[in-house]
Scaffold this motif. Structure first.
Motif, PDB file in Angstrom:
ATOM      1  N   THR A   1       6.213   3.230  -8.004  1.00 25.45           N
ATOM      2  CA  THR A   1       5.504   1.957  -8.084  1.00 25.45           C
ATOM      3  C   THR A   1       4.033   2.171  -7.772  1.00 25.45           C
ATOM      4  O   THR A   1       3.697   2.787  -6.758  1.00 25.45           O
ATOM      5  CB  THR A   1       6.095   0.936  -7.097  1.00 25.45           C
ATOM      6  OG1 THR A   1       7.468   0.693  -7.417  1.00 25.45           O
ATOM      7  CG2 THR A   1       5.332  -0.378  -7.164  1.00 25.45           C
ATOM      8  N   VAL A   2       3.161   1.665  -8.626  1.00 23.73           N
ATOM      9  CA  VAL A   2       1.725   1.681  -8.358  1.00 23.73           C
ATOM     10  C   VAL A   2       1.316   0.257  -8.007  1.00 23.73           C
ATOM     11  O   VAL A   2       1.562  -0.669  -8.785  1.00 23.73           O
ATOM     12  CB  VAL A   2       0.917   2.193  -9.561  1.00 23.73           C
ATOM     13  CG1 VAL A   2      -0.577   2.180  -9.236  1.00 23.73           C
ATOM     14  CG2 VAL A   2       1.365   3.605  -9.948  1.00 23.73           C
ATOM     15  N   PHE A   3       0.711   0.083  -6.836  1.00 17.84           N
ATOM     16  CA  PHE A   3       0.340  -1.257  -6.387  1.00 17.84           C
ATOM     17  C   PHE A   3      -1.034  -1.242  -5.730  1.00 17.84           C
ATOM     18  O   PHE A   3      -1.561  -0.184  -5.364  1.00 17.84           O
ATOM     19  CB  PHE A   3       1.389  -1.817  -5.421  1.00 17.84           C
ATOM     20  CG  PHE A   3       1.445  -1.129  -4.087  1.00 17.84           C
ATOM     21  CD1 PHE A   3       0.791  -1.670  -2.981  1.00 17.84           C
ATOM     22  CD2 PHE A   3       2.146   0.059  -3.918  1.00 17.84           C
ATOM     23  CE1 PHE A   3       0.837  -1.043  -1.751  1.00 17.84           C
ATOM     24  CE2 PHE A   3       2.192   0.691  -2.686  1.00 17.84           C
ATOM     25  CZ  PHE A   3       1.541   0.145  -1.598  1.00 17.84           C
ATOM     26  N   GLN A   4      -1.611  -2.421  -5.597  1.00 19.43           N
ATOM     27  CA  GLN A   4      -2.924  -2.573  -4.960  1.00 19.43           C
ATOM     28  C   GLN A   4      -2.753  -2.579  -3.454  1.00 19.43           C
ATOM     29  O   GLN A   4      -1.937  -3.339  -2.912  1.00 19.43           O
ATOM     30  CB  GLN A   4      -3.578  -3.880  -5.409  1.00 19.43           C
ATOM     31  CG  GLN A   4      -5.034  -4.027  -4.977  1.00 19.43           C
ATOM     32  CD  GLN A   4      -5.973  -3.218  -5.854  1.00 19.43           C
ATOM     33  OE1 GLN A   4      -5.701  -3.020  -7.034  1.00 19.43           O
ATOM     34  NE2 GLN A   4      -7.082  -2.764  -5.285  1.00 19.43           N
ATOM     35  N   LEU A   5      -3.480  -1.714  -2.774  1.00 20.56           N
ATOM     36  CA  LEU A   5      -3.388  -1.680  -1.325  1.00 20.56           C
ATOM     37  C   LEU A   5      -4.050  -2.899  -0.703  1.00 20.56           C
ATOM     38  O   LEU A   5      -5.106  -3.343  -1.135  1.00 20.56           O
ATOM     39  CB  LEU A   5      -4.066  -0.422  -0.780  1.00 20.56           C
ATOM     40  CG  LEU A   5      -3.218   0.838  -0.595  1.00 20.56           C
ATOM     41  CD1 LEU A   5      -4.073   1.930   0.020  1.00 20.56           C
ATOM     42  CD2 LEU A   5      -1.988   0.588   0.240  1.00 20.56           C
ATOM     43  N   GLU A   6      -3.394  -3.425   0.332  1.00 17.37           N
ATOM     44  CA  GLU A   6      -3.964  -4.462   1.173  1.00 17.37           C
ATOM     45  C   GLU A   6      -3.565  -4.145   2.599  1.00 17.37           C
ATOM     46  O   GLU A   6      -2.935  -3.104   2.856  1.00 17.37           O
ATOM     47  CB  GLU A   6      -3.489  -5.850   0.730  1.00 17.37           C
ATOM     48  CG  GLU A   6      -1.986  -6.008   0.644  1.00 17.37           C
ATOM     49  CD  GLU A   6      -1.566  -7.360   0.082  1.00 17.37           C
ATOM     50  OE1 GLU A   6      -2.305  -7.910  -0.762  1.00 17.37           O
ATOM     51  OE2 GLU A   6      -0.502  -7.854   0.503  1.00 17.37           O
ATOM     52  N   THR A   7      -3.923  -4.978   3.560  1.00 14.97           N
ATOM     53  CA  THR A   7      -3.715  -4.631   4.959  1.00 14.97           C
ATOM     54  C   THR A   7      -2.244  -4.615   5.363  1.00 14.97           C
ATOM     55  O   THR A   7      -1.874  -3.943   6.315  1.00 14.97           O
ATOM     56  CB  THR A   7      -4.475  -5.602   5.868  1.00 14.97           C
ATOM     57  OG1 THR A   7      -4.094  -6.949   5.550  1.00 14.97           O
ATOM     58  CG2 THR A   7      -5.980  -5.434   5.677  1.00 14.97           C
TER      59      THR A   7
END
Length: 317
Positions: free
Chosen positions: A134-140
């Protein structure tokens, strides 16, 4: 697209190599500092650190990114996008917001299942039939960001964690290049993660390596392959550890939990439910070998050897 690569172990190498060979520009690499290994405690660079040096890429080393100085250096690299594969430390919010396109992460599970440090190991231990890249946008949050792409892969009943991780790394390498190109082209369409189905995959600790001989054979089989080849699950015979690297549930139910029976070519151990064939092991202080070879050297035939749960106070390497 100008990219900062962020990772530490060898599972990141194939994705990073794919990006290096793509039309995108790698402006630098962030990895963890060298770590002490073995009895000599010699400092050994990370796999990603060695790779970056071989390719003459600017490299930063940091255990954490809280210091303003390291953050400023990374921002000054000119990167538009950070690509993370198993870095091993959190990216602070101030740095996530500093790059034009933020940071994306290649994760080895079908998020939101198995968020955390050991998704492949936990999936195998839980007897999952499939996993994913899975490729996802990093967040906190812990692996909570919107998803760009998920590619499902089956988990064979005998594959170990090391083998599966390398196969997922190959799939993720092609996937990352596709996602980065779609972000640059403006065609990417990340979707929020489902709110249901969340499970957590914490790192496997030292206390989670001892095999419970009273568990069913199938449970022990999954336990072993989730820890193979590293760090390795082990049995305890009252004096020392025996690392177990490969097993196979047997059709028989003849032995007591922890009891062994060896033939010329096979070694079986009793469990809480059914017998388990031991295929590959590593006695304390020795290299891995076929279980049958070990049994011949240890003169284990029809006689029995009992493994039990390790007393924590008496544990030996």
């Amino acid at each position: 697209m100008k990219i900062l690569l962020v990772g530490t172990p060898d599972v990141a190498l194939k994705p990073f190599q794919a990006l290096l060979e793509s039309e995108h520009e790698i402006v630098g690499v962030l990895t963890r500092p060298p770590a002490a290994r073995g009895r000599s405690r010699k400092l050994i660079p990370s796999a990603v650190g060695k790779w970056a040096e071989e390719h003459n890429l600017p490299t930063w080393q940091a255990d954490n990114l809280r210091a303003e100085e390291i953050q400023r250096q990374l921002i000054d690299s000119g990167a538009q996008l950070g690509v993370v594969v198993a870095y091993g430390a959190l990216i602070p919010e101030s740095l996530l917001a500093a790059f034009e396109y933020g940071f994306i992460n290649l994760h080895f599970s079908a998020l939101p299942r198995w968020r955390g440090a050991a998704p492949v190991q936990r999936a195998i231990e839980a007897a999952d039939e499939t996993t994913a890249t899975t490729v996802f946008q990093l967040e906190t949050g812990l692996d909570t960001g919107p998803i760009y792409d998920t590619r499902i892969r089956s988990i064979e009943p005998d594959v170990d964690a090391g083998t599966l991780l390398q196969e997922l790394s190959e799939i993720g390498a092609r996937q990352l290049v596709d996602v980065v190109s779609s972000i640059e082209a403006g065609t990417a369409n990340p979707q929020p993660q489902p709110e249901q189905g969340v499970t957590i995959a914490p790192k496997i600790t030292r206390e989670e390596l001892v095999i419970d001989v009273h568990a069913p054979a199938t449970v022990i089989h999954n336990f072993v392959r989730a820890r193979s080849p590293q760090p390795g699950a082990y049995l305890w015979d009252g004096q020392q550890r025996m690392k177990i690297l490969a097993t196979k549930p047997a059709a028989t139910k003849e032995l007591k939990p922890g009891q062994l029976r060896a033939t010329k070519k096979q070694v079986f151990m009793g469990t809480g439910e059914g017998d388990l064939e031991l295929l590959t092991l590593a006695p304390a202080g020795k290299s891995k070998m076929a279980a049958a070879d070990w049994a011949r050297g240890a003169r284990i035939g029809e006689g029995e050897k009992i493994f039990t749960t390790e007393p924590q106070a008496d544990s030996k390497e």
